[in-house]
Design a protein around this motif. Structure first.
Motif, PDB file in Angstrom:
ATOM      1  N   UNK A   1       0.821  -1.209   0.000  1.00  0.00           N
ATOM      2  CA  UNK A   1       0.000   0.000   0.000  1.00  0.00           C
ATOM      3  C   UNK A   1       0.856   1.261   0.000  1.00  0.00           C
ATOM      4  N   UNK A   2       1.921   1.269   0.805  1.00  0.00           N
ATOM      5  CA  UNK A   2       2.756   2.482   0.887  1.00  0.00           C
ATOM      6  C   UNK A   2       3.924   2.440  -0.090  1.00  0.00           C
ATOM      7  N   UNK A   3       4.034   1.347  -0.871  1.00  0.00           N
ATOM      8  CA  UNK A   3       5.132   1.238  -1.837  1.00  0.00           C
ATOM      9  C   UNK A   3       5.240   2.444  -2.750  1.00  0.00           C
ATOM     10  N   UNK A   4       4.128   2.855  -3.411  1.00  0.00           N
ATOM     11  CA  UNK A   4       4.208   4.040  -4.275  1.00  0.00           C
ATOM     12  C   UNK A   4       4.599   5.308  -3.513  1.00  0.00           C
ATOM     13  N   UNK A   5       4.137   5.424  -2.255  1.00  0.00           N
ATOM     14  CA  UNK A   5       4.485   6.595  -1.434  1.00  0.00           C
ATOM     15  C   UNK A   5       5.984   6.653  -1.193  1.00  0.00           C
ATOM     16  N   UNK A   6       6.528   5.542  -0.720  1.00  0.00           N
ATOM     17  CA  UNK A   6       7.967   5.474  -0.414  1.00  0.00           C
ATOM     18  C   UNK A   6       8.785   5.687  -1.680  1.00  0.00           C
ATOM     19  N   UNK A   7       8.370   5.024  -2.772  1.00  0.00           N
ATOM     20  CA  UNK A   7       9.112   5.146  -4.029  1.00  0.00           C
ATOM     21  C   UNK A   7       9.102   6.571  -4.565  1.00  0.00           C
ATOM     22  N   UNK A   8       7.926   7.209  -4.539  1.00  0.00           N
ATOM     23  CA  UNK A   8       7.830   8.585  -5.019  1.00  0.00           C
ATOM     24  C   UNK A   8       8.674   9.537  -4.200  1.00  0.00           C
ATOM     25  N   UNK A   9       8.678   9.341  -2.869  1.00  0.00           N
ATOM     26  CA  UNK A   9       9.446  10.223  -1.983  1.00  0.00           C
ATOM     27  C   UNK A   9      10.952  10.058  -2.226  1.00  0.00           C
ATOM     28  N   UNK A  10      11.423   8.799  -2.301  1.00  0.00           N
ATOM     29  CA  UNK A  10      12.858   8.552  -2.497  1.00  0.00           C
ATOM     30  C   UNK A  10      13.324   9.133  -3.828  1.00  0.00           C
ATOM     31  N   UNK A  11      12.539   8.903  -4.887  1.00  0.00           N
ATOM     32  CA  UNK A  11      12.926   9.387  -6.219  1.00  0.00           C
ATOM     33  C   UNK A  11      12.942  10.913  -6.264  1.00  0.00           C
ATOM     34  N   UNK A  12      11.965  11.558  -5.616  1.00  0.00           N
ATOM     35  CA  UNK A  12      11.921  13.021  -5.590  1.00  0.00           C
ATOM     36  C   UNK A  12      13.076  13.617  -4.787  1.00  0.00           C
ATOM     37  N   UNK A  13      13.401  12.978  -3.659  1.00  0.00           N
ATOM     38  CA  UNK A  13      14.425  13.508  -2.766  1.00  0.00           C
ATOM     39  C   UNK A  13      15.843  13.219  -3.269  1.00  0.00           C
ATOM     40  N   UNK A  14      16.036  12.014  -3.863  1.00  0.00           N
ATOM     41  CA  UNK A  14      17.388  11.626  -4.297  1.00  0.00           C
ATOM     42  C   UNK A  14      17.368  11.269  -5.786  1.00  0.00           C
ATOM     43  N   UNK A  15      17.279   9.977  -6.097  1.00  0.00           N
ATOM     44  CA  UNK A  15      17.149   9.532  -7.488  1.00  0.00           C
ATOM     45  C   UNK A  15      16.615   8.108  -7.465  1.00  0.00           C
ATOM     46  N   UNK A  16      16.224   7.590  -8.639  1.00  0.00           N
ATOM     47  CA  UNK A  16      15.653   6.247  -8.675  1.00  0.00           C
ATOM     48  C   UNK A  16      16.654   5.179  -8.239  1.00  0.00           C
ATOM     49  N   UNK A  17      17.947   5.451  -8.372  1.00  0.00           N
ATOM     50  CA  UNK A  17      18.966   4.473  -7.942  1.00  0.00           C
ATOM     51  C   UNK A  17      18.810   4.119  -6.460  1.00  0.00           C
ATOM     52  N   UNK A  18      18.367   5.098  -5.676  1.00  0.00           N
ATOM     53  CA  UNK A  18      18.257   4.891  -4.228  1.00  0.00           C
ATOM     54  C   UNK A  18      17.058   4.035  -3.844  1.00  0.00           C
TER      55      UNK A  18
ATOM     56  N   UNK B   1      -3.767  14.378 -12.717  1.00  0.00           N
ATOM     57  CA  UNK B   1      -2.459  14.871 -13.132  1.00  0.00           C
ATOM     58  C   UNK B   1      -1.480  15.078 -11.998  1.00  0.00           C
ATOM     59  N   UNK B   2      -1.591  14.272 -10.930  1.00  0.00           N
ATOM     60  CA  UNK B   2      -0.717  14.433  -9.770  1.00  0.00           C
ATOM     61  C   UNK B   2       0.672  13.838 -10.013  1.00  0.00           C
ATOM     62  N   UNK B   3       1.662  14.369  -9.312  1.00  0.00           N
ATOM     63  CA  UNK B   3       3.026  13.838  -9.350  1.00  0.00           C
ATOM     64  C   UNK B   3       3.106  12.601  -8.461  1.00  0.00           C
ATOM     65  N   UNK B   4       4.169  11.773  -8.604  1.00  0.00           N
ATOM     66  CA  UNK B   4       4.320  10.588  -7.746  1.00  0.00           C
ATOM     67  C   UNK B   4       4.266  10.924  -6.250  1.00  0.00           C
ATOM     68  N   UNK B   5       4.883  12.049  -5.859  1.00  0.00           N
ATOM     69  CA  UNK B   5       4.895  12.411  -4.445  1.00  0.00           C
ATOM     70  C   UNK B   5       3.492  12.780  -3.962  1.00  0.00           C
ATOM     71  N   UNK B   6       2.733  13.513  -4.766  1.00  0.00           N
ATOM     72  CA  UNK B   6       1.364  13.879  -4.394  1.00  0.00           C
ATOM     73  C   UNK B   6       0.471  12.638  -4.303  1.00  0.00           C
ATOM     74  N   UNK B   7       0.680  11.697  -5.219  1.00  0.00           N
ATOM     75  CA  UNK B   7      -0.076  10.440  -5.183  1.00  0.00           C
ATOM     76  C   UNK B   7       0.249   9.683  -3.897  1.00  0.00           C
ATOM     77  N   UNK B   8       1.542   9.652  -3.567  1.00  0.00           N
ATOM     78  CA  UNK B   8       1.973   8.958  -2.358  1.00  0.00           C
ATOM     79  C   UNK B   8       1.346   9.544  -1.109  1.00  0.00           C
ATOM     80  N   UNK B   9       1.275  10.874  -1.043  1.00  0.00           N
ATOM     81  CA  UNK B   9       0.669  11.531   0.123  1.00  0.00           C
ATOM     82  C   UNK B   9      -0.804  11.180   0.257  1.00  0.00           C
ATOM     83  N   UNK B  10      -1.504  11.079  -0.869  1.00  0.00           N
ATOM     84  CA  UNK B  10      -2.924  10.712  -0.848  1.00  0.00           C
ATOM     85  C   UNK B  10      -3.098   9.251  -0.433  1.00  0.00           C
ATOM     86  N   UNK B  11      -2.240   8.374  -0.959  1.00  0.00           N
ATOM     87  CA  UNK B  11      -2.343   6.943  -0.675  1.00  0.00           C
ATOM     88  C   UNK B  11      -1.948   6.601   0.754  1.00  0.00           C
ATOM     89  N   UNK B  12      -1.219   7.506   1.397  1.00  0.00           N
ATOM     90  CA  UNK B  12      -0.699   7.231   2.745  1.00  0.00           C
ATOM     91  C   UNK B  12      -1.818   7.052   3.769  1.00  0.00           C
TER      92      UNK B  12
END
Length: 527
Positions: free
Chosen positions: A164-181, A313-324
């Motif tokens: 359930x929180x996978x997209x939230x965590x993934x969106x946050x990590x990618x926004x803050x650092x990069x997909x490698x992380x 049209x939400x960004x991954x981080x906005x989607x993650x916040x809603x899904x949280x």
């Protein structure tokens, strides 16, 4: 002379007063965190596929295999873990799984081509999958049955919260650092989990003699059956099913492999999985409920983000916040479920959970293009509460009532049903969304004609607004067409939510076929 330990219903010695030794509980929590990482990694890349696609110069069809390869490998490894757990023992199998998952994560992060990424994701999924059923099996064999209402919510929470929180965590990590992380972040915890399990785990002993009878043919047939089934379910909806050559070939391989697999496991000296466990009514019905819960667990984790991205049209981080919101509801409900399990008949809790889930889906049948965080708030809370109320008691009824020596094998089958449910759910939901959207587009086009005063008025308004910007009439027509298409998409989502509502109301009746679990499994007197 019988001592206090021989009366234990578990294969390991448990104190007569049913206290959980701190070392054993700490070891179990380390393993639970490993399971959390493995399940989280299914969905953690879903919000960041575009960034991974750009970083690896891959096509949109190629990048989808970043998830598909992980799922196919995982679905093959999960049922295999029962045999390997008996052969290697919990300590060694879990350490191999955790260390292999960590190494594969390292190489995923450094992948420079899509081919490298797909290979390492498959290895990551195959090795990491062993941690999931091993934790379930440990929960229901290592601890006293009177403590199942404590350990049950822990694994139930992780199994439902992680995807359930996978997209939230993934969106946050990618926004803050990069997909490698998304992959590098597994390395330090993975090393700590491997060392911790090797140092502390003493749940059982290995039986290496079983490896002399390892059924390689059974493994081959199972891989062909489950791997191609996962591929067909993943690729079928967007490839017009059997009209696509690769899907048709895989479907044929799946049917042949399935026949060979079931023949093999019923005739082999030491079958790779023991499907006779399904003869136990509670386990069989529990697996069916788990399969159906998996449809909602993974289906809604897919539908909500897709709606928010496609329509809002939400960004991954906005989607993650809603899904949280769903994740918070699950987290807060887990301890409540444990208390209720100790006091009430678990079958009633499962039924209530399924009805709550259906109610949350029903509220979404009225969805419009304006639905956002606050409109999704109550449905997501009901979804989170319902998922926990349905999943945790189902785990305990299905696995907690089995003889301890059957739990390791059964745990692999039980977890497999949840994952297959998710795969089937995604395929069905995709098919429903595609077909109903096309149907609604056709119906709306029939209504949006020159004889429709509202449509003509809207078209004229767009034309006036776009004067002096080129071919204003054509641009206005395109804008109106986009509005019609978006409305058709939203109506398709409403139909899919209604389908889930009917499905889960009907499923709540199936709970009546479960046998009432004994009081020793629920940790108290059930009313």
């Amino acid at each position: 002379m019988a001592d206090a330990t021989t009366a234990s219903p578990t294969p390991m010695n448990v104190a007569a007063d049913d206290r959980i030794p701190p070392r054993r509980l700490f070891t179990f929590l380390i393993m639970v965190f490993g399971m959390f990482m493995s399940i989280l990694d299914i969905q953690v890349v879903s919000a960041s596929l575009q960034q991974i696609q750009a970083g690896l110069s891959a096509s949109s069809s190629e990048v989808s295999w970043v998830q598909t390869s992980y799922l196919i490998a995982e679905v093959i490894a999960i049922p295999l873990s029962g045999f390997l757990s008996r052969a290697f023992g919990t300590r060694l199998l879990f350490a191999i799984s955790a260390s292999g998952f960590t190494v594969a994560s390292f190489f995923c992060g450094f992948a420079s081509t899509i081919e490298q990424m797909i290979v390492w994701r498959a290895i990551q999924g195959f090795l990491g999958a062993g941690m999931i059923p091993t934790v379930f099996a440990s929960a229901y064999t290592v601890f006293p049955r009177t403590k199942f209402h404590i350990v049950g919510p822990i694994i139930g929470l992780v199994a439902t919260l992680a995807p359930t929180i996978g997209p939230t965590v993934g969106g946050f990590i990618t926004d803050m650092m990069s997909w490698h992380w998304l992959f590098f972040i597994n390395i330090v915890p993975g090393i700590a989990i491997t060392v911790g399990v090797l140092a502390l785990c003493d749940f059982d002993q290995p039986n290496f003699a079983l490896l002399e009878h390892f059924d390689w043919w059974g493994l081959l047939f199972m891989a062909g059956f489950l791997g191609t089934l996962e591929y067909v379910l993943e690729e079928g909806p967007q490839s017009q099913w059997l009209e696509d050559t690769s899907v048709a070939v895989c479907a044929a391989i799946c049917v042949v492999s399935a026949i060979a697999f079931f023949w093999r496991v019923l005739t082999a000296r030491e079958p790779i999985v023991d499907i006779r466990t399904f003869n136990d009514r509670n386990f069989g019905v529990g697996c069916l409920i788990s399969f159906c819960v998996g449809i909602g667990l993974y289906g809604l984790t897919y539908m909500y983000p897709r709606y928010l991205a496609e329509v809002r049209g939400h960004s991954p981080l906005m989607i993650g916040e809603t899904m949280f919101v769903s994740g918070v509801a699950m987290f807060l409900t887990a301890p409540l479920v444990g208390r209720l399990m100790a006091k009430y008949d678990m079958r009633y809790l499962i039924a209530i959970g399924l009805v709550l889930f259906a109610l949350g889906s029903y509220q979404m049948t009225w969805i419009t293009k304006e639905y956002d965080f606050y409109e999704l708030l109550v449905p997501q809370i009901l979804r989170g509460m319902g998922m926990m109320l349905a999943m945790v008691p189902t785990n305990t009824i299905a696995l907690g009532t089995l003889a301890p020596e059957r739990v390791k094998n059964a745990s692999g089958l039980f977890n497999l049903t949840r994952n297959l449910g998710g795969a089937v759910g995604l395929a069905v939901i995709n098919q429903v969304l595609n077909q109903r959207t096309d149907l609604h587009i056709s119906r709306l086009h029939d209504r949006v004609t020159w004889g429709n005063a509202t449509a003509v008025e809207t078209l004229n308004m767009f034309t006036q607004r776009l004067q002096g910007m080129g071919d204003s009439a054509l641009m206005a027509m395109k804008q109106l067409s986009q509005i019609v298409h978006r409305q058709a998409v939203v109506m398709g989502y409403g139909d899919a939510f209604f389908m889930l509502t009917v499905f889960y109301v009907a499923l709540s009746v199936l709970v009546l076929t479960l046998k009432k679990p004994p009081a020793t499994v629920i940790g108290g007197d059930a009313h």
